[in-house]
Design a protein around this motif. Structure first.
Motif, mmCIF file in Angstrom:
data_model
loop_
_atom_site.group_PDB
_atom_site.id
_atom_site.type_symbol
_atom_site.label_atom_id
_atom_site.label_comp_id
_atom_site.label_asym_id
_atom_site.label_seq_id
_atom_site.Cartn_x
_atom_site.Cartn_y
_atom_site.Cartn_z
ATOM 1 N N GLU A 228 -43.970 28.309 -69.392
ATOM 2 C CA GLU A 228 -43.657 27.722 -68.092
ATOM 3 C C GLU A 228 -44.510 28.295 -66.961
ATOM 4 O O GLU A 228 -44.324 27.925 -65.801
ATOM 5 C CB GLU A 228 -42.174 27.939 -67.779
ATOM 6 C CG GLU A 228 -41.234 27.335 -68.825
ATOM 7 C CD GLU A 228 -39.784 27.746 -68.607
ATOM 8 O OE1 GLU A 228 -39.369 27.861 -67.426
ATOM 9 O OE2 GLU A 228 -39.068 27.976 -69.605
ATOM 10 N N ASN A 229 -45.422 29.213 -67.329
ATOM 11 C CA ASN A 229 -46.302 29.846 -66.338
ATOM 12 C C ASN A 229 -45.494 30.502 -65.209
ATOM 13 O O ASN A 229 -45.784 30.342 -64.026
ATOM 14 C CB ASN A 229 -47.283 28.824 -65.751
ATOM 15 C CG ASN A 229 -48.451 29.494 -65.028
ATOM 16 O OD1 ASN A 229 -48.841 30.613 -65.369
ATOM 17 N ND2 ASN A 229 -48.992 28.817 -64.028
ATOM 18 N N LEU A 230 -44.482 31.252 -65.607
ATOM 19 C CA LEU A 230 -43.614 31.926 -64.638
ATOM 20 C C LEU A 230 -44.262 33.196 -64.097
ATOM 21 O O LEU A 230 -45.035 33.856 -64.784
ATOM 22 C CB LEU A 230 -42.275 32.285 -65.294
ATOM 23 C CG LEU A 230 -41.445 31.152 -65.887
ATOM 24 C CD1 LEU A 230 -40.170 31.720 -66.504
ATOM 25 C CD2 LEU A 230 -41.105 30.111 -64.831
ATOM 26 N N SER A 231 -43.914 33.512 -62.873
ATOM 27 C CA SER A 231 -44.345 34.779 -62.270
ATOM 28 C C SER A 231 -43.145 35.724 -62.284
ATOM 29 O O SER A 231 -42.225 35.592 -61.483
ATOM 30 C CB SER A 231 -44.826 34.547 -60.835
ATOM 31 O OG SER A 231 -45.168 35.776 -60.223
ATOM 32 N N ILE A 232 -43.162 36.670 -63.229
ATOM 33 C CA ILE A 232 -42.036 37.582 -63.423
ATOM 34 C C ILE A 232 -42.542 39.021 -63.388
ATOM 35 O O ILE A 232 -43.549 39.358 -64.007
ATOM 36 C CB ILE A 232 -41.343 37.329 -64.784
ATOM 37 C CG1 ILE A 232 -40.832 35.881 -64.870
ATOM 38 C CG2 ILE A 232 -40.219 38.335 -65.014
ATOM 39 C CD1 ILE A 232 -39.722 35.549 -63.921
ATOM 40 N N ARG B 7 -41.057 32.220 -72.380
ATOM 41 C CA ARG B 7 -40.872 31.388 -71.198
ATOM 42 C C ARG B 7 -41.971 31.616 -70.158
ATOM 43 O O ARG B 7 -42.446 30.665 -69.520
ATOM 44 C CB ARG B 7 -39.494 31.646 -70.578
ATOM 45 C CG ARG B 7 -38.334 31.060 -71.378
ATOM 46 C CD ARG B 7 -37.082 30.976 -70.530
ATOM 47 N NE ARG B 7 -37.308 30.202 -69.318
ATOM 48 C CZ ARG B 7 -36.536 30.255 -68.237
ATOM 49 N NH1 ARG B 7 -35.489 31.075 -68.215
ATOM 50 N NH2 ARG B 7 -36.794 29.516 -67.183
ATOM 51 N N VAL B 8 -42.369 32.838 -69.974
ATOM 52 C CA VAL B 8 -43.443 33.147 -69.011
ATOM 53 C C VAL B 8 -44.722 32.420 -69.399
ATOM 54 O O VAL B 8 -45.396 31.814 -68.550
ATOM 55 C CB VAL B 8 -43.679 34.671 -68.936
ATOM 56 C CG1 VAL B 8 -44.987 34.981 -68.219
ATOM 57 C CG2 VAL B 8 -42.515 35.356 -68.225
ATOM 58 N N GLN C 261 -35.410 32.930 -63.446
ATOM 59 C CA GLN C 261 -36.075 31.933 -62.619
ATOM 60 C C GLN C 261 -37.443 32.438 -62.206
ATOM 61 O O GLN C 261 -37.720 33.641 -62.247
ATOM 62 C CB GLN C 261 -35.234 31.625 -61.369
ATOM 63 C CG GLN C 261 -33.861 31.057 -61.667
ATOM 64 C CD GLN C 261 -33.047 30.815 -60.410
ATOM 65 O OE1 GLN C 261 -33.502 31.059 -59.303
ATOM 66 N NE2 GLN C 261 -31.823 30.322 -60.591
ATOM 67 N N ASN C 262 -38.289 31.515 -61.787
ATOM 68 C CA ASN C 262 -39.638 31.889 -61.365
ATOM 69 C C ASN C 262 -39.575 32.858 -60.181
ATOM 70 O O ASN C 262 -38.683 32.790 -59.341
ATOM 71 C CB ASN C 262 -40.427 30.633 -60.973
ATOM 72 C CG ASN C 262 -41.907 30.919 -60.805
ATOM 73 O OD1 ASN C 262 -42.456 31.821 -61.434
ATOM 74 N ND2 ASN C 262 -42.566 30.160 -59.953
ATOM 75 N N LYS C 263 -40.530 33.775 -60.156
ATOM 76 C CA LYS C 263 -40.685 34.779 -59.093
ATOM 77 C C LYS C 263 -39.525 35.769 -59.036
ATOM 78 O O LYS C 263 -39.196 36.297 -57.987
ATOM 79 C CB LYS C 263 -40.882 34.095 -57.733
ATOM 80 C CG LYS C 263 -42.125 33.218 -57.655
ATOM 81 C CD LYS C 263 -42.306 32.604 -56.277
ATOM 82 C CE LYS C 263 -43.550 31.732 -56.235
ATOM 83 N NZ LYS C 263 -43.743 31.102 -54.900
ATOM 84 N N SER C 264 -38.934 36.028 -60.192
ATOM 85 C CA SER C 264 -37.848 37.000 -60.275
ATOM 86 C C SER C 264 -38.383 38.395 -60.582
ATOM 87 O O SER C 264 -39.381 38.553 -61.287
ATOM 88 C CB SER C 264 -36.850 36.613 -61.370
ATOM 89 O OG SER C 264 -36.148 35.437 -61.039
#
Length: 231
Positions: free
Chosen positions: A46-50, A42-43, A19-22
């Motif tokens: 989906e522009n995730l912050s990981i 995915r990052v 999930q985002n910010k994980s």
């Protein structure tokens, strides 16, 4: 087919748990390569912050190669999740890990995670430990102690305890922690792995064992059929 199965398991696990910010622990081994590839996809998409915490030099290089954010346990002592592979998984989710020699750092990272998710192919599933994996339980030891540890394990627990030798150089394999690995090829059919683990860890010179007991929240197995099963 095994490589396809590894990718299927890794992809499914990343899709269901990240999930985002994980803050994510990144394990070692061939299956984790597929997990990091999917995580990077995915990052980006989906522009995730990981943030990623590695278990080994290999994991650190994977994180860097895929332009993911690299951190460590000093900065992030509590992880949301950790993904790792296994050499064998029994019906109680007891794992043998350390075939690649990274067991100590893998166990430290796993212990810091709220959930440890194992990704593997169908060849790693067993009813009992030793059914599939025949190379023994890895045990990381201080170099000066290896003979004493070998002798003590064989006398107390039976089987054979062999010093793992390097393949590309002369002499023993050296871990990322500058230690040696002993592979204990056990003969007992005992399922009390918790007691056995404690006996081994109490031997002076033992750093850590490749027995991961009560740590895996869920295991994903890529199957020959193209499906993914879970435990």
């Amino acid at each position: 087919m095994v490589e396809v199965a590894k990718k299927l398991a890794a992809t499914r696990a990343i899709d269901e748990y990240v999930q985002n910010k994980s803050v994510v622990g990144i394990g070692s081994g061939s299956t984790i390569v597929y997990a990091v590839e999917r995580l990077a996809e995915r990052v980006k998409k989906e522009n995730l912050s990981i943030v990623c915490v590695p278990t080994s030099f290999q994991a650190k290089q994977l994180i860097r190669q895929h332009d993911l954010i690299l951190s460590d346990l000093e900065e992030n002592p509590l992880l949301d999740i950790a993904f790792d592979g296994a050499d064998e998984v029994d019906s109680n989710r007891v794992l043998i890990k350390g075939g690649g020699g990274c067991l100590t750092q893998e166990k430290i990272v796993a212990s810091a995670a709220k959930n440890l998710i194992i990704v593997a192919d169908y060849t790693k599933r067993a009813n009992s430990l030793g059914d599939q994996w025949k190379r023994g339980i890895p045990i990381e030891v201080i170099p000066m102690s290896y003979k004493v540890v070998q002798k003590t394990i064989e006398e107390r627990l039976g089987g054979t305890a062999e010093l793992r030798m390097a393949k590309a150089k002369a002499g023993p394999l050296v871990t990322d922690n500058s230690n040696f690995i002993i592979d204990w090829k056990f003969t007992s059919n005992s399922t009390n792995w918790s007691e056995i683990n404690t006996i081994i860890k109490m031997i002076p010179g033992v750093v850590e064992t490749g027995l991961f007991i009560g740590m895996a929240s869920k295991v994903y197995f890529g199957e020959q059929s193209g499906n993914v099963s879970t435990l």
